[in-house]
Design an enzyme around this catalytic site. Structure first.
Site, PDB file in Angstrom:
ATOM      1  N   ARG A  23      76.130 -46.717 146.864  1.00 34.21           N
ATOM      2  CA  ARG A  23      76.369 -45.927 145.648  1.00 34.21           C
ATOM      3  C   ARG A  23      75.925 -44.484 145.802  1.00 34.21           C
ATOM      4  NH1 ARG A  23      72.706 -49.364 141.865  1.00 34.21           N
ATOM      5  NH2 ARG A  23      71.530 -49.216 143.799  1.00 34.21           N
ATOM      6  N   GLN A  47      56.821 -26.627 130.197  1.00 33.08           N
ATOM      7  CA  GLN A  47      58.143 -26.013 130.258  1.00 33.08           C
ATOM      8  C   GLN A  47      58.853 -26.454 131.533  1.00 33.08           C
ATOM      9  OE1 GLN A  47      58.065 -21.706 129.939  1.00 33.08           O
ATOM     10  NE2 GLN A  47      59.846 -21.537 131.229  1.00 33.08           N
ATOM     11  N   ASP A  48      60.111 -26.825 131.409  1.00 30.65           N
ATOM     12  CA  ASP A  48      60.958 -27.106 132.569  1.00 30.65           C
ATOM     13  C   ASP A  48      62.049 -26.044 132.618  1.00 30.65           C
ATOM     14  OD1 ASP A  48      59.513 -29.391 133.083  1.00 30.65           O
ATOM     15  OD2 ASP A  48      61.186 -30.765 132.898  1.00 30.65           O
ATOM     16  N   ARG A  59      64.723 -15.073 145.543  1.00 26.62           N
ATOM     17  CA  ARG A  59      64.061 -14.909 144.248  1.00 26.62           C
ATOM     18  C   ARG A  59      62.574 -14.825 144.545  1.00 26.62           C
ATOM     19  NH1 ARG A  59      67.179 -16.535 139.550  1.00 26.62           N
ATOM     20  NH2 ARG A  59      69.212 -17.318 140.206  1.00 26.62           N
ATOM     21  N   HIS A  62      56.985 -13.771 142.991  1.00 27.28           N
ATOM     22  CA  HIS A  62      56.524 -13.673 141.609  1.00 27.28           C
ATOM     23  C   HIS A  62      55.204 -14.404 141.413  1.00 27.28           C
ATOM     24  CE1 HIS A  62      61.099 -13.642 140.755  1.00 27.28           C
ATOM     25  NE2 HIS A  62      60.679 -12.425 141.035  1.00 27.28           N
ATOM     26  N   LYS A  71      52.765 -24.706 138.870  1.00 28.11           N
ATOM     27  CA  LYS A  71      54.170 -25.113 138.862  1.00 28.11           C
ATOM     28  C   LYS A  71      54.363 -26.311 139.770  1.00 28.11           C
ATOM     29  CE  LYS A  71      55.629 -20.516 139.631  1.00 28.11           C
ATOM     30  NZ  LYS A  71      56.597 -19.584 140.179  1.00 28.11           N
ATOM     31  N   HIS A 118      55.062 -16.668 144.438  1.00 26.63           N
ATOM     32  CA  HIS A 118      56.043 -17.695 144.764  1.00 26.63           C
ATOM     33  C   HIS A 118      57.417 -17.054 144.895  1.00 26.63           C
ATOM     34  CE1 HIS A 118      59.032 -20.799 143.389  1.00 26.63           C
ATOM     35  NE2 HIS A 118      58.463 -21.396 144.412  1.00 26.63           N
ATOM     36  N   TYR A 131      61.770 -26.211 138.091  1.00 27.05           N
ATOM     37  CA  TYR A 131      60.379 -25.832 137.953  1.00 27.05           C
ATOM     38  C   TYR A 131      59.795 -26.542 136.736  1.00 27.05           C
ATOM     39  CZ  TYR A 131      62.584 -21.600 139.971  1.00 27.05           C
ATOM     40  OH  TYR A 131      63.336 -20.722 140.698  1.00 27.05           O
ATOM     41  N   ASP A 142      53.563 -10.862 134.075  1.00 30.30           N
ATOM     42  CA  ASP A 142      54.345 -10.978 135.301  1.00 30.30           C
ATOM     43  C   ASP A 142      53.784 -10.087 136.414  1.00 30.30           C
ATOM     44  OD1 ASP A 142      56.057 -12.725 134.079  1.00 30.30           O
ATOM     45  OD2 ASP A 142      57.720 -11.317 133.879  1.00 30.30           O
TER      46      ASP A 142
END
Length: 180
Positions: A23, A47-48, A59, A62, A71, A118, A131, A142
């Site tokens: 499958r 938070q997701d 990316r 950060h 995370k 990251h 995340y 930030d």
């Protein structure tokens, strides 16, 4: 599923055991009991989020000031090279980097403790990164460092195809160290 320590202080890898059959596959991507066994509070993650990137996209790098953020990061589709840099001045691994391939074959989840920069590069045509974050986002906290900072010397495996204007305008590792 098992967990193991990574070379940066406090960083963990959660490695599931995907079950394959005609499958397709099934795998557990998170386990509360295993997280608790390794000292994490699974209920602390509030938070997701998910990103989708095209091959060669970077990316990062950060981070968050203040209390930072923890995370859990995994690649649900495709593959990425995930990179961390320890920004915690008192850490035995301060200034060191760690990179790991995350993909949709092993489904490894990376635990990133507070105080890390990251970033990642998409290695496949499309890469979906999930995340699970322990704090609500506050743009005032930030932090960012250029993905190509010469002092960090991060070796991205592919030519860079896409980087946001924000990431291109990020400061240097030396500037961030002065702020810490």
């Amino acid at each position: 599923m098992r967990a193991e320590k990574a070379p940066l202080d406090g960083v963990l890898l959660f490695v599931p055991t995907p079950h394959h059959d005609e499958r397709g596959l099934f795998t557990r991507t998170f386990d509360n009991v295993l997280a608790k066994d390794w000292g994490l509070d699974p209920h602390a993650f509030v938070q997701d989020s998910q990103s989708r990137s095209v091959r060669g996209t970077i990316r990062g790098m950060h981070g968050r000031s203040g209390r930072g953020e923890a995370k859990l990061v995994r690649c649900a589709r495709g593959a990425i090279l995930d990179v961390l840099v320890d920004t915690r001045p008192g850490s035995p691994t301060f200034g060191q980097r760690f990179s790991v391939r995350l993909d949709d074959e092993t489904f490894t989840t990376l635990y990133v403790p507070p105080g890390m920069l990251h970033g990642f590069q998409a290695l496949t045509e499309h890469a979906d990164v999930c995340y699970r974050i322990d704090r609500e986002h506050d743009p005032a906290e930030d932090l960012s460092v250029r993905f190509d900072d010469p002092e960090l010397s991060i070796e991205w495996p592919l030519p860079v195809t896409v980087v946001s204007a924000r990431d291109r305008a990020a400061g240097s590792w030396a500037q961030l160290r002065e702020r810490l």
